[in-house]
Design a protein around this motif. Sequence first.
Motif, PDB file in Angstrom:
ATOM      1  N   GLY A  93     -29.451  32.260  44.460  1.00 53.12           N
ATOM      2  CA  GLY A  93     -29.029  33.515  43.820  1.00 53.12           C
ATOM      3  C   GLY A  93     -29.205  33.450  42.320  1.00 53.12           C
ATOM      4  O   GLY A  93     -28.381  33.950  41.559  1.00 53.12           O
ATOM      5  N   SER A 112     -31.299  34.852  40.381  1.00 55.61           N
ATOM      6  CA  SER A 112     -32.025  35.927  39.690  1.00 55.61           C
ATOM      7  C   SER A 112     -31.183  36.710  38.706  1.00 55.61           C
ATOM      8  O   SER A 112     -31.721  37.386  37.846  1.00 55.61           O
ATOM      9  N   SER A 113     -29.858  36.657  38.817  1.00 52.35           N
ATOM     10  CA  SER A 113     -29.064  37.464  37.880  1.00 52.35           C
ATOM     11  C   SER A 113     -27.627  36.953  37.817  1.00 52.35           C
ATOM     12  O   SER A 113     -27.254  36.025  38.540  1.00 52.35           O
ATOM     13  N   ILE A 132     -24.100  35.495  37.757  1.00 49.19           N
ATOM     14  CA  ILE A 132     -23.529  34.148  37.713  1.00 49.19           C
ATOM     15  C   ILE A 132     -24.620  33.094  37.896  1.00 49.19           C
ATOM     16  O   ILE A 132     -24.617  32.060  37.218  1.00 49.19           O
ATOM     17  N   ARG A 188     -34.196  36.366  46.116  1.00 51.08           N
ATOM     18  CA  ARG A 188     -35.123  37.123  46.968  1.00 51.08           C
ATOM     19  C   ARG A 188     -36.228  37.814  46.189  1.00 51.08           C
ATOM     20  O   ARG A 188     -37.274  38.125  46.753  1.00 51.08           O
ATOM     21  N   LYS A 189     -35.991  38.070  44.875  1.00 50.27           N
ATOM     22  CA  LYS A 189     -37.042  38.738  44.088  1.00 50.27           C
ATOM     23  C   LYS A 189     -38.277  37.842  43.989  1.00 50.27           C
ATOM     24  O   LYS A 189     -38.138  36.622  43.905  1.00 50.27           O
ATOM     25  N   ASP A 238     -35.734  34.499  51.586  1.00 49.11           N
ATOM     26  CA  ASP A 238     -34.469  34.949  52.177  1.00 49.11           C
ATOM     27  C   ASP A 238     -33.774  33.753  52.829  1.00 49.11           C
ATOM     28  O   ASP A 238     -34.287  33.164  53.783  1.00 49.11           O
ATOM     29  N   LEU A 239     -32.590  33.422  52.324  1.00 52.38           N
ATOM     30  CA  LEU A 239     -31.876  32.239  52.831  1.00 52.38           C
ATOM     31  C   LEU A 239     -31.259  32.471  54.211  1.00 52.38           C
ATOM     32  O   LEU A 239     -30.704  31.555  54.804  1.00 52.38           O
ATOM     33  N   ASN A 250     -24.744  29.872  45.302  1.00 56.55           N
ATOM     34  CA  ASN A 250     -24.211  31.005  44.541  1.00 56.55           C
ATOM     35  C   ASN A 250     -24.614  32.353  45.136  1.00 56.55           C
ATOM     36  O   ASN A 250     -23.986  33.361  44.842  1.00 56.55           O
ATOM     37  N   SER A 263     -17.553  31.098  46.091  1.00 57.39           N
ATOM     38  CA  SER A 263     -16.866  31.997  47.020  1.00 57.39           C
ATOM     39  C   SER A 263     -16.362  33.188  46.208  1.00 57.39           C
ATOM     40  O   SER A 263     -17.105  33.767  45.410  1.00 57.39           O
ATOM     41  N   TYR A 274     -16.457  41.012  53.759  1.00 51.35           N
ATOM     42  CA  TYR A 274     -16.806  40.145  52.615  1.00 51.35           C
ATOM     43  C   TYR A 274     -15.752  39.044  52.475  1.00 51.35           C
ATOM     44  O   TYR A 274     -16.078  37.866  52.315  1.00 51.35           O
ATOM     45  N   LYS A 302     -16.341  35.065  52.744  1.00 50.34           N
ATOM     46  CA  LYS A 302     -16.051  34.165  51.615  1.00 50.34           C
ATOM     47  C   LYS A 302     -14.923  33.191  51.974  1.00 50.34           C
ATOM     48  O   LYS A 302     -14.900  32.058  51.482  1.00 50.34           O
ATOM     49  N   GLY A 333     -12.935  35.633  40.144  1.00 54.82           N
ATOM     50  CA  GLY A 333     -12.412  36.995  40.210  1.00 54.82           C
ATOM     51  C   GLY A 333     -13.508  37.946  39.763  1.00 54.82           C
ATOM     52  O   GLY A 333     -14.685  37.561  39.642  1.00 54.82           O
ATOM     53  N   THR A 366     -16.143  39.637  37.872  1.00 53.38           N
ATOM     54  CA  THR A 366     -16.940  39.039  36.799  1.00 53.38           C
ATOM     55  C   THR A 366     -17.937  40.075  36.291  1.00 53.38           C
ATOM     56  O   THR A 366     -18.556  40.786  37.094  1.00 53.38           O
ATOM     57  N   THR A 388     -20.917  41.000  35.784  1.00 51.99           N
ATOM     58  CA  THR A 388     -22.338  40.799  36.080  1.00 51.99           C
ATOM     59  C   THR A 388     -22.995  42.178  36.247  1.00 51.99           C
ATOM     60  O   THR A 388     -22.298  43.186  36.426  1.00 51.99           O
TER      61      THR A 388
END
Length: 244
Positions: free
Chosen positions: A12, A14-15, A17, A37-38, A54-55, A81, A131, A145, A149, A176, A178, A180
């Motif tokens: 993760g 790409s952006s 965190i 994924r990008k 894709d994971l 992440n 998480s 979600y 998590k 918490g 964040t 982003t």
Amino acid sequence: MRLDKATALVTGASSGIGEAVSSHFRREGARLLLTGRKQRIDNAQPEDLYVPGDLNDEAFVADLARQAAETFGTVDVVVLNHGLQASSPLADMAYDDARDVLHSNLLSAFLVMKYFAPLMPAAGGAFVCVSSRLGMVGKPNEVLYSAAKGGLIMLAKGAAIEWAERNIRVNVVAPGLTATPIIEASFQRKGDPEAQRRQREAQIPLQRLATPDEVADAVLFLASSESSYITGAVLPVDGGYTAF
Ligand SMILES: NC(=O)c1ccc[n+]([C@@H]2O[C@H](COP(=O)([O-])OP(=O)(O)OC[C@H]3O[C@@H](n4cnc5c(N)ncnc54)[C@H](OP(=O)(O)O)[C@@H]3O)[C@@H](O)[C@H]2O)c1
């Protein structure tokens, strides 16, 4: 430097965190394998290896591990992440969307752990799972979600015990809210972003959102030898949200 010559996978990347974790790790001397994924990401540096995919796809994760082994030999640190948030009342959520949330937050993490633990050196390594505060407490409209998590936390705790004899530490950072891009965009979508922000901040004891750098600081701590006797732990970075 806290990760001098260490090799690290950041998912993760790409952006948000993941981008902050990557730049903290680079600053601390790590060699980076990044994934998202990008097809391309702007924050990867020429010395990084960026592999898109894709994971949720086991064949991709297996191939990512093969490329890591070919390029680096061993991998010292893995930061799980990546993640997918989906808000919906429980009874309105489509099964396919629920499955996506569980796959993208939990089963994909299992796959990465399965394929990357064998690449950790004989001396040991560290997994850090990102998480959420919602892995520790429930919230309306975020039930799947939260379940994913929360499952990630238990995946980490179990793996910490199973792999302790190999000195592979597995810990969790539970952020918490964040600041982003995805969160900023959600404030914009709902109209009056400043009112949205103030309303969310009022629910947090420290009265503000986390910055991606504050979350990355906690990830770096759990990835480095400064936390060498910590495993199976959950570190909330949530301004006191889960202290209630
Ligand atoms: N921001 C917050 O307030 C907050 C709070 C608590 C926890 N978290 C958790 O912190 C982590 C990072 O959050 P963020 O806000 O920085 O999120 P973000 O900007 O949405 O980044 C999520 C990353 O995960 C990747 N990803 C998602 N599903 C994937 C899949 N199936 N395979 C591969 N990559 C996948 C995305 O890739 P692409 O962009 O390339 O699609 C992206 O790089 C997530 O796990 C999130 O749940 C965030």
